[in-house]
Design an enzyme around this catalytic site. Structure first.
Site, mmCIF file in Angstrom:
data_model
loop_
_atom_site.group_PDB
_atom_site.id
_atom_site.type_symbol
_atom_site.label_atom_id
_atom_site.label_comp_id
_atom_site.label_asym_id
_atom_site.label_seq_id
_atom_site.Cartn_x
_atom_site.Cartn_y
_atom_site.Cartn_z
ATOM 1 N N ASP A 3 -21.088 19.925 -20.986
ATOM 2 C CA ASP A 3 -20.295 20.871 -21.864
ATOM 3 C C ASP A 3 -21.511 21.619 -22.683
ATOM 4 O O ASP A 3 -22.153 20.422 -23.483
ATOM 5 C CB ASP A 3 -19.353 20.192 -22.935
ATOM 6 C CG ASP A 3 -18.786 21.015 -23.564
ATOM 7 O OD1 ASP A 3 -18.626 22.369 -23.082
ATOM 8 O OD2 ASP A 3 -17.961 20.803 -24.618
ATOM 9 N N SER A 23 -21.874 15.041 -28.173
ATOM 10 C CA SER A 23 -20.759 14.147 -27.616
ATOM 11 C C SER A 23 -20.881 12.588 -27.797
ATOM 12 O O SER A 23 -21.330 12.167 -29.106
ATOM 13 C CB SER A 23 -20.507 14.356 -26.507
ATOM 14 O OG SER A 23 -19.390 13.737 -25.719
ATOM 15 N N THR A 24 -21.313 11.725 -26.891
ATOM 16 C CA THR A 24 -21.600 10.307 -26.978
ATOM 17 C C THR A 24 -22.891 10.076 -27.733
ATOM 18 O O THR A 24 -24.120 10.737 -27.214
ATOM 19 C CB THR A 24 -21.577 9.825 -25.530
ATOM 20 O OG1 THR A 24 -20.549 10.119 -24.671
ATOM 21 C CG2 THR A 24 -21.787 8.325 -25.741
#
Length: 341
Positions: A288, A166-167
């Site tokens: 997640d 993600s990030t």
């Protein structure tokens, strides 16, 4: 705590729009406006903002070159503000690979509407939580796993590799995939990103990887030497099939707050592949992928989490480690070696 934001954009209208979209939030303060990289550099030194929004297409030094200097000399959270032209999408993908933490699309809202439903403010709040580190060149170099694979060593029984990020993930994926062998097992990736930039991100990663990187398509057969990126268009990416494996894309509810979800991908690999798989969880905010990585570990797969020191955001890997889901915790530059040795 107030988040201090510097806006760098060569358009006076866009500077005003972005400032208006942030100024109504009591926890965010726009501390400066700059119309080019030179002004931006001076204001960064003077104001030490917490977050910078950066336009890519500017006169003089363009946004990509300026971002590269920021990440090399004075790392900080940067949100790229981009158009949706083909060139703009490619530049945004390259900016994410350089270390930008998010991308905000100029064309999300018609005209110069001053409000965007809080989207930019939410990005700023997330960016302010990111710890951006100075790039370490040595992270890109490691013992070459390609030779080990060709010599017949390593996990030769691996049928599928599944990766979640993600990030900070586009930058991390670029580092990870350049250490993949050209004939790697079929690899599937869920990266949280605006779907409109996914094709450009696949192209950027393909330039870095010896294997072929492409967007996943429905029912696409999974082949060695190919890496499949979730298109991110409100469909989950999963593995389907038995003897012959293929990509499955399906709509559905959010899983762990996301669609596509890393947990959905990992759970499908745990169920379909089990022991002959590898799960890799990279930098990202939230949780997640943690439960899915645990499912893969319990099914006998090799599971690897990126370590805190090399993460942009030690969120998803931290939760996975706390659950006991990661059999290996490794720096980004060593993950491929663990997977292929």
């Amino acid at each position: 705590m107030t988040i201090r934001v510097l806006i760098i954009d060569d358009s006076a209208t866009m500077r005003a729009v972005l400032a208006a979209r942030l100024s109504g939030n009591p926890d965010i303060q726009v501390v400066g406006l700059a119309n080019n990289a030179a002004e931006g550099r001076a204001l960064i030194k003077e104001l030490t903002p917490d977050v910078v929004t950066l336009d890519i297409e500017m006169p003089g030094m363009n946004g990509l070159d300026f971002l590269d200097k920021i990440m090399t000399l004075r790392p900080m959270p940067v949100i790229i503000v981009s158009g949706l032209t083909a060139a703009g999408s490619d530049s945004t993908a390259r900016a994410l690979a350089l270390g930008a933490v998010d991308c905000y699309c100029k064309t999300d809202y018609s005209g110069a509407a001053m409000q965007d439903g809080g989207k930019l403010a939410a990005m700023v709040r997330q960016a302010a939580q990111v710890t951006v580190r100075r790039r370490a060149p040595e992270v890109h170099h490691m013992a070459d796993p390609v030779r080990a694979i060709s010599a017949g060593h390593g996990r030769t029984n691996t049928r599928v590799i599944a990766i979640g990020s993600s990030t900070g993930g586009v930058e991390a994926l670029q580092v990870l995939l350049r250490n993949f062998p050209e004939d790697c097992p079929p690899t599937l990736i869920v990266q949280h990103v605006d779907a409109r930039f996914a094709p450009a991100i696949a192209r950027t990663l393909n330039q870095a990887s010896p294997a072929t990187v492409q967007l996943a398509e429905p029912d696409m057969p999974l082949k060695r030497g190919h890496i499949y990126l979730a298109p991110g268009d409100d469909r989950h990416l999963m593995v389907a099939g038995a003897n012959t494996l293929h990509a499955k894309l399906r709509p559905g509810e959010l899983i762990s707050g996301h669609r596509p979800s890393v947990d959905a991908l990992f759970a499908s690999v745990a169920q379909r592949i089990g022991v002959d798989a590898i799960g890799i969880l990279l930098t990202g905010m939230g949780a997640d992928g943690a439960k899915g990585l645990l499912a893969m570990s319990q099914a006998g797969a090799l599971t690897i989490a990126q370590d805190e020191a090399s993460c942009t955001v030690f969120g998803m890997p931290r939760v996975a480690i706390s659950l006991g889901a990661a059999q290996v915790v490794a720096p980004l530059g060593r993950i491929a070696q663990h997977a292929f040795s």
